[in-house]
Design an enzyme around this catalytic site. Structure first.
Site, PDB file in Angstrom:
ATOM      1  CG  ASP A 133      -6.028  -4.781   1.577  1.00  0.00           C
ATOM      2  OD1 ASP A 133      -5.826  -4.402   2.747  1.00  0.00           O
ATOM      3  OD2 ASP A 133      -6.437  -4.008   0.675  1.00  0.00           O
TER       4      ASP A 133
ATOM      5  CG  ASP B 281      -0.290  -0.059   2.501  1.00  0.00           C
ATOM      6  OD1 ASP B 281       0.934   0.109   2.549  1.00  0.00           O
ATOM      7  OD2 ASP B 281      -0.974  -0.238   3.512  1.00  0.00           O
TER       8      ASP B 281
END
Lengths: 408, 408
Positions: B290, B95
């Site tokens: 996720d 991320d």
């Protein structure tokens, strides 16, 4: 003395009292000499049972005292006994609870035995009274008063369904007078007989019972105790209590004791497991050892490595490993080392409080100890124990010794 | 728009926007739809990388923000990049750090997005200033002032060597005015372009870049943002930010967004992973998800089970399990269920603070989610997604659905 010994000795070292053999139990065989990992609260900390077996261990040790208090032996019995409860298919030894009952009571003195803070010493637990009948104490969990007699300990171990039960004893600390140790050791012998009597009437079929030699650091008391235990009908003999102020004294006390023990019965050394102590213990004729060391060190990020000058230990959380691309132990083929996890990575995990660090270091430590035992076994079986023992003491990696042995 | 899409779509559902396919990356393929377990600090908590792969996962997610602060992307780069550092051979997505930087700053408001206390909000971390150039914040580790710009985030992700990088964005919480959300979303679009520009000049070969759609809960802003991201040269599109006050609103916001996205590019839904959300997300055309949920619940002894009325959760530490001989999930063939570990045993381990409980429940949860994704994949591939989705929503066990699918 039992009619048939559970131990079959297959090889003896000529230069020491060491022997190699097989201990037969209801749940399979234990190759000796062997290390017994602790499964104190019905788990080898962080490890699945099949993993413990794959690491080379035949037997684990469950804790009578802790399991008695929580979740209780009756519940465990209803859930398949300790084997079914924890999913371990192989042999299990249970300690008697004596060590824990007394280490709570003797408080800081007991620290000297094990070099640590005893469970519950600073909490609500503690001994209320030691009587001929048994011991009254308070649970460290809820402060409730509980009673444990020799018969209680055997009943709990029967319910747990262990393969090897240990008799209930008083574990005397280092700094008590000779007189107290002598009286306590005599009571331990009377409790031994009560355990054996209870077991003869009520014990599960096939469960072996080990007596425990006490006597502190006094040669005559150790000899008397070894002879008294050897004269009983126990299946095996454990060595307990305070073994001295340092390693030299401990090795001396163990030596006095094993010199008195009958050859044919298995011998267990309680609570000892540092690498040099395993080597010396095997030379002194010990068959099995248990110790919290590999798993406890693993949880704290301390890896066992072949570095005698560092007490076979490195603390992976130290800053000096922050850029280290090395594995814990070069040349080790097990996942913790061969999986590509660097010391820097392990340090990062430890600093971050990540579970995986504890798992990997525990895995490594258990494997290291298992390799040491296998190397010692090979040394006895192949008639070169002195050489193997010297190599380990010098800091040879046990996996290297094993590879060398396998290749001829 | 990229010349070649990383995603190959192999099957589409006729009754919804769902699709199944394969996402190609530098470290292998990801079968989609897929769940991405978190490896926040370079470890899927408690699991070895080969275990994560064996559970059916192709890809994991590392956290740019945490790894930037400790141990640092430069150190990780020297230790083989994130793949080498953590020993994971497959694809990795990182991320951007945007969510973490902003969730620290927005404090309790950010809790609403994720239903939890943000890292460091009550400690020494926090935002110093949000500027066009980037964000100044204090490290939650040592209070030092740090700066993260879009280019910084991409540089860190380049050093980590992830296969999929996410662009740096401002993650707006739920309760901010439309006006703030609109201005923030426009800045996120400018940051997107800066990320893509940096990557075009400096990014590692083969690293895919995903843009992030923001826009809060405002339909026109979401549509604008989706179109802006789709018009950029990003390789894939992630959906981030506040998705609403409840599941219905979240599904609506995701639906607005996916309706605007080009079919051929992969779509990721950030931070969402409850069972019903996975089912709905797949129907809405999401390819990858996720979420901390399976591992975080596992660490707290909460098992995922096919019980919709209980939000697919049971708390194994509850007293009602103290005598339960049942496994977590009857019929599941994985070690946590088939290894003979009863709910009573797991409760005992949890009460005793034993690591093994966290491992077993995490293992179970990851397997359950993996089975759900595989069942959904099968539903799309075999043209019966509606039936599969309905069965999961009703509380069918995904392992049973998979067995049924395999036999018929």
């Amino acid at each position: 003395m039992p009619a048939v010994s559970a131990l079959t000795i297959s090889a003896r070292d000529t230069g020491s009292r060491a022997r190699a053999g097989v201990l037969k139990t209801s749940h399979g065989e234990v190759r000796t000499p062997a290390f017994v990992p602790l499964a104190t609260k019905a788990t080898v900390k962080g490890m699945l049972p099949p993993e413990v077996a794959a690491l080379g261990y035949d037997i684990v040790l469950g804790n009578t005292f802790h399991l008695f208090l929580d979740p209780g032996h009756e519940r465990i019995a209803r859930l398949g006994g300790l084997h079914g409860f924890m999913g371990w298919r192989g042999p299990i030894v249970t300690d008697s609870g004596g060590f824990q009952v007394f280490s709570m009571g003797h408080g800081t003195v007991a620290d000297e035995i094990k070099g640590r803070t005893p469970h519950g010493a600073n909490r609500q637990g503690g001994i209320v009274a030691i009587e001929e009948e048994g011991v009254r104490f308070r649970s460290y969990l809820d402060g409730s008063e509980r009673f444990m007699a020799p018969e209680t300990s055997m009943e709990i171990q029967a319910a747990l369904g262990s393969d090897l039960a240990l008799v209930f004893d008083e574990c005397t600390p280092l700094n008590v007078p000779r007189d107290y140790t002598a009286r306590s050791t005599e009571r331990t012998h009377r409790w031994l007989q009560r355990c054996l009597d209870w077991h003869a009437g009520h014990g599960p079929e096939g469960q072996l019972v080990f007596g425990i030699v006490q006597g502190g650091v006094f040669e005559d008391l150790r000899i008397e105790s070894a002879q008294a235990v050897a004269a009983s009908a126990c299946d095996g003999i454990a060595i307990g209590g305070s073994l001295g102020a340092d390693k030299d004294e401990m090795h001396t006390v163990v030596g006095w004791t094993t010199a008195q023990l009958p050859e044919e019965r298995p011998r267990h050394l309680l609570g000892i497991g540092e690498i040099d102590d395993l080597v010396r213990g095997v030379e002194l004729g010990i068959d099995t050892f248990d110790c919290a060391m590999p798993t406890r060190l693993g949880r704290h990020g301390v890896a066992i490595v072949p570095e005698p000058d560092a007490r076979w230990r490195i603390e992976l959380a130290k800053g000096r490993f922050k850029a280290s691309a090395e594995p814990i132990l070069e040349g080790c083929s097990w996942p913790a080392c061969a999986g590509g996890y660097s010391r820097a990575y392990l340090r990062h995990l430890l600093k971050s409080g990540e579970l995986l660090a504890q798992r990997l270091v525990t895995l490594h430590n258990l494997r290291f100890v298992s390799d040491v035992m296998e190397a010692l076994w090979g040394g006895i079986a192949e008639g070169r124990l002195a050489e193997t023992a010297a190599a380990i003491r010098r800091g040879s990696s046990p996996s290297v010794l094993l590879a060398r042995s396998a290749s001829g």
